[in-house]
Design a protein around this motif. Structure first.
Motif: not given
Length: 270
Positions: A87-103, A106-113, A218-222
């Motif tokens: 009964q519950v259907k949801t769309p898959k997240a594509d690369e474009a959606t994931a990249r928008r979230y990443y951009e 960005r602060a969430r996707f950094r390696s720690p010091v 700390a560095q940004d993760l690709p």
């Protein structure tokens, strides 16, 4: 509610949920007060009953469904899983959606010091002022010696430290924020590579002489390194929102007693 939750009747479409079942379920809902735990338990059991009633109405049966660890689900748990899957259907997240979230995050996707740390621990109970004072004096003396003769750090660690790390010349390895007690980290992360902290550092474990080793900033993760993680997060969040909406619709069309189920929140969908 006019009544306290312990005495209120909790029911779904006329089917009462026994107080004993609510009390048992409350153990799985830590809360600030027993009343809050009982309320959360009641909501969880009401949502469960709503879903089971709908599964029965639609003739949904769950067969051969296992949990994440491969264990077979009970009949009712399997029914709920099968109902939600149908009964519950949801769309898959594509690369474009994931990249928008990443951009946008960005602060969430950094390696720690990371800082390599070494220390010499002089043990003392903070509740014993005399012992703590003596340990602090010993640490000050060690710092004076090591400022003149830094090459003796391993020797002093092996001879004087009460930490098991003395077997590794006082080395603790690479330390990321949140790994050690705050007082230790505050001193460590201010140091340049190779520097010795100029003052003893006091923690609940005793008094430390701290030396910093190699530092990795700390560095940004690709994007490619976190794409799968982002996709899974977005799809899980979408699924939870959709389930919340579905439960809200079922609740709106049911007769509930003793609890109120909002469309966007509930124990099953948080």
């Amino acid at each position: 509610m006019a009544e306290t939750l312990e005495h209120a009747r909790v029911a779904v479409n006329g089917t009462e949920i026994p107080p004993a079942a609510i009390a048992a379920e409350a153990q799985h809902h830590p809360a600030g007060t027993p009343q809050e735990a009982l309320r959360a338990a009641s909501e969880a059991l009401v949502i469960r009953q709503l879903l089971l009633d709908e599964a029965e109405r639609l003739g949904v049966e769950g067969h051969d469904i296992n949990d994440d660890e491969g264990r077979p689900l009970s009949r009712e748990e399997a029914q709920i899983e099968a109902l939600l899957a149908s009964q519950v259907k949801t769309p898959k997240a594509d690369e474009a959606t994931a990249r928008r979230y990443y951009e946008g995050h960005r602060a969430r996707f950094r390696s720690p010091v990371l800082v390599e740390a070494a220390h010499i621990l002089f043990a003392a109970d903070p509740a014993d002022p005399m012992a703590y004072g003596l340990a602090t004096g010993d640490a000050r003396n060690a710092i004076k010696v090591l400022q003149r003769q830094p090459e003796r750090f391993a020797e002093w660690a092996q001879k004087h430290s009460v930490c098991p790390s003395k077997a590794q010349d006082g080395m603790l390895g690479q330390i990321a924020p949140g790994s050690l007690v705050p007082e230790f980290e505050e001193a460590l992360f201010k140091l340049e590579a190779g520097a010795l902290h100029a003052e003893p550092v006091k923690t609940r474990f005793g008094v430390h002489v701290i030396r910093a080793g190699r530092r990795v900033e700390a560095q940004d993760l690709p994007f490619e390194a976190v794409e799968r993680q982002i996709v899974e997060y977005l799809e899980e969040a979408s699924w939870r929102r959709a389930v919340a909406q579905y439960v809200g619709l079922l609740a709106a069309n049911a007769q509930l007693e003793g609890v109120e189920i909002a469309a966007a929140n509930g124990p099953l969908v948080q």
